[in-house]
Design a protein around this motif. Structure first.
Motif: not given
Length: 177
Positions: A136-139, A143-149, A164-166
């Motif tokens: 995933a690139d969006r949740c 768009a995913l922020g630096s904490q998750d993306g 589920w790897v961040r």
């Protein structure tokens, strides 16, 4: 009552003859049966490690998919690409059903903080395990922020989000040890 000696000898001879016939029959059956042979490995299956490119260009041509679930008390509705589609696009997974040496290959996903998770190609193959795993690139609509993306791996059918790897940093396909 004791049997005459000639009668017991003929019984032994009949038994030996019957055992010999059974042995001959079994050896004929064994010769006639073709031994189990595995199909040769597909020429499309790579022999060594395959590093998967993680950039917008690599993901752009793939169909988008959605997955939902809950991780650490947070509900997620994510969008991205199916992991098996990405692996196929980059030549790490054959287009035909997985067999032979491909059944002993694994996908190692590494996060920026060193966290790693592993999936077998067999569990991702739609003709075998068909496990849904999304890169995933969006949740939740953003768009995913630096904490998750910039990418996050989502496996919604799993009973807990351990894989589920961040902050996915790299994906590599290798032969299992």
């Amino acid at each position: 009552m004791r049997q005459p000696r000639s009668s017991s000898r003929s019984a032994v001879a009949r038994t030996r003859l019957a055992l010999a016939a059974c042995g001959a029959l079994l050896s004929c059956v064994a010769v006639a049966a073709e031994p189990h042979r595995h199909a040769p490995a597909s020429a499309a299956a790579p022999a060594g490690p395959v590093d998967i490119a993680l950039d917008a260009a690599a993901l752009a041509g793939l169909p988008r998919a959605r997955a939902s679930g809950e991780a650490h008390g947070r509900k997620l509705d994510c969008e991205g690409v199916a992991l098996h589609a990405l692996l196929r696009q980059q030549g790490a997974m054959p287009n035909e059903p997985l067999r032979g040496a491909g059944l002993a290959r694994v996908v190692v996903v590494r996060a920026r903080d060193g966290y790693r998770a592993v999936f077998s190609l067999a569990e991702l193959d739609p003709s075998l395990g068909a496990r849904e795993v999304l890169l995933a690139d969006r949740c939740n609509g953003a768009a995913l922020g630096s904490q998750d993306g910039p990418w996050r791996l989502i496996a919604p059918a799993e009973s807990r989000p351990a894989r589920w790897v961040r902050q996915v940093e790299s994906i590599r396909v290798v032969d299992a040890p």
